[in-house]
Write an enzyme that holds these catalytic residues in place. Structure first.
Site, PDB file in Angstrom:
ATOM      1  N   LYS A  93      43.246 -90.371-134.504  1.00 43.27           N
ATOM      2  CA  LYS A  93      44.301 -91.379-134.685  1.00 43.27           C
ATOM      3  C   LYS A  93      43.792 -92.359-135.724  1.00 43.27           C
ATOM      4  O   LYS A  93      42.910 -93.186-135.435  1.00 43.27           O
ATOM      5  CB  LYS A  93      44.559 -92.138-133.382  1.00 43.27           C
ATOM      6  CG  LYS A  93      45.227 -91.320-132.276  1.00 43.27           C
ATOM      7  CD  LYS A  93      44.249 -90.688-131.354  1.00 43.27           C
ATOM      8  CE  LYS A  93      44.929 -90.211-130.097  1.00 43.27           C
ATOM      9  NZ  LYS A  93      44.705 -88.891-129.668  1.00 43.27           N
ATOM     10  N   HIS A  97      45.249 -95.436-121.033  1.00 43.05           N
ATOM     11  CA  HIS A  97      45.013 -94.403-122.051  1.00 43.05           C
ATOM     12  C   HIS A  97      43.882 -94.808-123.002  1.00 43.05           C
ATOM     13  O   HIS A  97      43.704 -94.225-124.076  1.00 43.05           O
ATOM     14  CB  HIS A  97      46.331 -94.154-122.813  1.00 43.05           C
ATOM     15  CG  HIS A  97      46.326 -92.916-123.644  1.00 43.05           C
ATOM     16  ND1 HIS A  97      46.148 -92.931-125.006  1.00 43.05           N
ATOM     17  CD2 HIS A  97      46.446 -91.613-123.311  1.00 43.05           C
ATOM     18  CE1 HIS A  97      46.191 -91.692-125.463  1.00 43.05           C
ATOM     19  NE2 HIS A  97      46.362 -90.875-124.464  1.00 43.05           N
ATOM     20  N   LYS A 104      40.269 -95.273-124.762  1.00 42.81           N
ATOM     21  CA  LYS A 104      39.086 -94.420-124.990  1.00 42.81           C
ATOM     22  C   LYS A 104      38.051 -95.339-125.625  1.00 42.81           C
ATOM     23  O   LYS A 104      37.886 -95.365-126.844  1.00 42.81           O
ATOM     24  CB  LYS A 104      39.423 -93.257-125.924  1.00 42.81           C
ATOM     25  CG  LYS A 104      40.600 -92.388-125.437  1.00 42.81           C
ATOM     26  CD  LYS A 104      41.639 -92.343-126.504  1.00 42.81           C
ATOM     27  CE  LYS A 104      42.888 -91.543-126.160  1.00 42.81           C
ATOM     28  NZ  LYS A 104      42.907 -90.589-125.156  1.00 42.81           N
ATOM     29  N   ASP A 110      46.349 -98.823-148.246  1.00 42.60           N
ATOM     30  CA  ASP A 110      45.759 -99.206-149.542  1.00 42.60           C
ATOM     31  C   ASP A 110      44.250 -98.993-149.596  1.00 42.60           C
ATOM     32  O   ASP A 110      43.550 -99.702-150.352  1.00 42.60           O
ATOM     33  CB  ASP A 110      46.080-100.687-149.859  1.00 42.60           C
ATOM     34  CG  ASP A 110      47.544-100.862-150.250  1.00 42.60           C
ATOM     35  OD1 ASP A 110      48.173 -99.865-150.641  1.00 42.60           O
ATOM     36  OD2 ASP A 110      48.049-101.990-150.139  1.00 42.60           O
ATOM     37  N   ASP A 119      25.623-101.815-123.727  1.00 40.11           N
ATOM     38  CA  ASP A 119      24.978-103.079-124.130  1.00 40.11           C
ATOM     39  C   ASP A 119      25.822-103.738-125.230  1.00 40.11           C
ATOM     40  O   ASP A 119      26.924-104.159-124.974  1.00 40.11           O
ATOM     41  CB  ASP A 119      23.524-102.840-124.549  1.00 40.11           C
ATOM     42  CG  ASP A 119      22.682-102.345-123.355  1.00 40.11           C
ATOM     43  OD1 ASP A 119      23.090-102.572-122.204  1.00 40.11           O
ATOM     44  OD2 ASP A 119      21.639-101.711-123.589  1.00 40.11           O
ATOM     45  N   HIS A 135      43.092 -84.368-133.020  1.00 39.22           N
ATOM     46  CA  HIS A 135      43.349 -85.391-132.014  1.00 39.22           C
ATOM     47  C   HIS A 135      43.039 -86.790-132.547  1.00 39.22           C
ATOM     48  O   HIS A 135      43.095 -87.774-131.821  1.00 39.22           O
ATOM     49  CB  HIS A 135      42.448 -85.054-130.808  1.00 39.22           C
ATOM     50  CG  HIS A 135      42.826 -85.712-129.547  1.00 39.22           C
ATOM     51  ND1 HIS A 135      42.009 -86.621-128.905  1.00 39.22           N
ATOM     52  CD2 HIS A 135      43.934 -85.599-128.793  1.00 39.22           C
ATOM     53  CE1 HIS A 135      42.595 -87.035-127.813  1.00 39.22           C
ATOM     54  NE2 HIS A 135      43.767 -86.439-127.704  1.00 39.22           N
TER      55      HIS A 135
HETATM   56  O1  LIG Z   1      45.479 -86.543-125.966  1.00 34.58           O
HETATM   57  P1  LIG Z   1      45.570 -88.028-125.866  1.00 34.58           P
HETATM   58  O2  LIG Z   1      44.421 -88.613-125.152  1.00 34.58           O
HETATM   59  O3  LIG Z   1      45.894 -88.711-127.121  1.00 34.58           O
HETATM   60  O4  LIG Z   1      46.805 -88.292-124.920  1.00 34.58           O
HETATM   61  C1  LIG Z   1      47.967 -87.632-125.128  1.00 34.58           C
HETATM   62  C2  LIG Z   1      48.218 -86.719-124.009  1.00 34.58           C
HETATM   63  O5  LIG Z   1      47.445 -85.570-124.106  1.00 34.58           O
HETATM   64  C3  LIG Z   1      49.636 -86.339-123.952  1.00 34.58           C
HETATM   65  O6  LIG Z   1      49.878 -85.667-122.759  1.00 34.58           O
END
Ligand SMILES: O=P(O)(O)OC[C@H](O)CO
Length: 385
Positions: free
Chosen positions: A117, A297, A299, A122, A304, A115
């Site tokens: 990202k 969306h 996260k 470089d 603080d 999951h």
């Molecule tokens: O899993 P996330 O938080 O990247 O969000 C993507 C969703 O699960 C797609 O439905």
């Protein structure tokens, strides 16, 4: 037993917070266009479409001029990346691997997902956050807004070397997936908070099979919080430890706020399942905001002056199964920027009160009970604590 990865705080890093695809997508594209040696991409959501076409053109051109381009996509998150697009990546010289492709006979093993990202250029610049390469994230509508409200972080400095290690490790591990050792969960030592307030950064990870260092770091920050705990997530179904720590902080006078999605969401059942916690959280003094304009969306956590931003939704499900990666930061400029971003989003949110809870319609209550019950049963059945 192999030691769990441990990443210390690194000094002298530089950060830029980019809010929404109209801001971060062009920057990602530009950085990849300028790559001279390597482009490494580890993503969950990737699908065919306008944004992928733009990325593909950049990657193919980079590979053609001798840049080593590696893409590690999650096997489930990239299921809407068409066969033709996969083929043209291969043909253009891009190295492509898929984490744990879905398997009809795979059973619960299918639930383990990458999951994270992470985009590296470089070995000098890292982009971390919640995006994927899909049009919802990256392509603005006529009003200039992307459908999914998202944040990405651009990072430069010594901590990027740790991200390079993280990517390399997962790239290698994905190649030799067969015969994985059995899952064994263990605690990781969280490095102490360093002196200083500028440019500090640390890689924070979870691997649902072996450790949840990222959650340990969050819990330890919340336990020490003195002024505020602001947490944004689109899928709010946290385990009891996180709920308890939020309530404890609120009871001792810390300004605890949750920024969650409103009715615009890709998974309404998850929103209902999480709303079953609202009453107790509100009673403890936690403030709950549901973002209205688009699908939130983000996260992102601010405790603080400690910021954590990345892929982790802090829900029980993904923490149990997934590989997650966040950038933890102590930097006064970033604290201010993240604070301002939260303030903007709170202003565009609906705040829940106990009165709202009491006046909830019965169909809404029914949905909360139904999806809350299903979520709880699924957790018990799957042995998720
Ligand atoms: O899993 P996330 O938080 O990247 O969000 C993507 C969703 O699960 C797609 O439905």
């Amino acid at each position: 037993m192999a030691a769990a990865p441990y990443y210390p705080w690194r000094e002298n890093n530089r950060f830029e917070l980019m809010v929404d695809g109209h801001c971060f997508f062009p920057q990602l594209i530009q950085a990849m266009e300028q790559a001279q040696q390597t482009i490494d991409i580890e993503l969950y959501l990737v699908e065919s479409g306008q944004s992928f076409n733009r990325v593909f053109a950049i990657l193919a051109a980079a590979a053609a001029r001798g840049v080593r381009v590696r893409c590690l996509f999650d096997g489930a998150g990239s299921r809407d990346l068409g066969e033709e697009d996969r083929q043209r990546l291969h043909e253009s010289g891009v190295e492509l691997r898929f984490y744990n492709p879905l398997n009809l006979w795979g059973g619960r093993a299918n639930l383990h997902r990458d999951h994270r990202k992470l985009i590296l250029v470089d070995d000098q610049v890292a982009f971390i956050g919640g995006t994927g390469f899909t049009d919802d994230f990256c392509i603005p509508d006529e009003a200039g807004h992307c459908l999914w409200h998202e944040q990405m972080l651009r990072v430069e400095g010594p901590v990027v070397a740790d991200w390079v290690t993280v990517f390399q490790h997962q790239w290698d591990a994905t190649h030799r997936r067969r015969g994985r050792p059995p899952a064994q969960l263990h605690r990781v030592r969280i490095p102490p908070r360093p002196e200083g307030s500028e440019g500090l950064a640390r890689v924070s990870l979870t691997d649902g099979r072996t450790h949840r260092e990222l959650v340990q770091a969050l819990l330890s920050s919340i336990a020490r919080a003195e002024r505020k705990v602001w947490l944004a997530t689109p899928y709010f179904v946290p385990g009891w430890r996180i709920r308890r720590s939020l309530m404890r902080a609120a009871r001792r006078g810390v300004d605890v706020r949750l920024l969650l999605c409103g009715e615009i969401t890709d998974h309404p059942p998850v929103r209902y399942a999480g709303q079953r916690y609202y009453r107790r959280l509100l009673m403890a003094g936690v403030r709950i905001f549901e973002y209205q304009p688009r699908f939130l969306h983000l996260k992102t956590v601010l405790v603080d002056d400690w910021v954590s931003l990345g892929s982790a939704n802090f829900d029980r499900w993904t923490l149990h199964w997934n590989l997650e990666a966040n950038q933890n930061i102590i930097d006064s400029g970033m604290t201010r920027t993240v604070e301002e971003s939260f303030a903007t989003d709170f202003a565009e949110s609906r705040e829940w009160t106990l009165q709202d809870w009491r006046e909830l319609s019965w169909p809404h209550r029914l949905k909360i009970r139904l999806w809350g019950g299903i979520s709880r049963s699924a957790m018990v059945w799957l042995g998720i604590r």
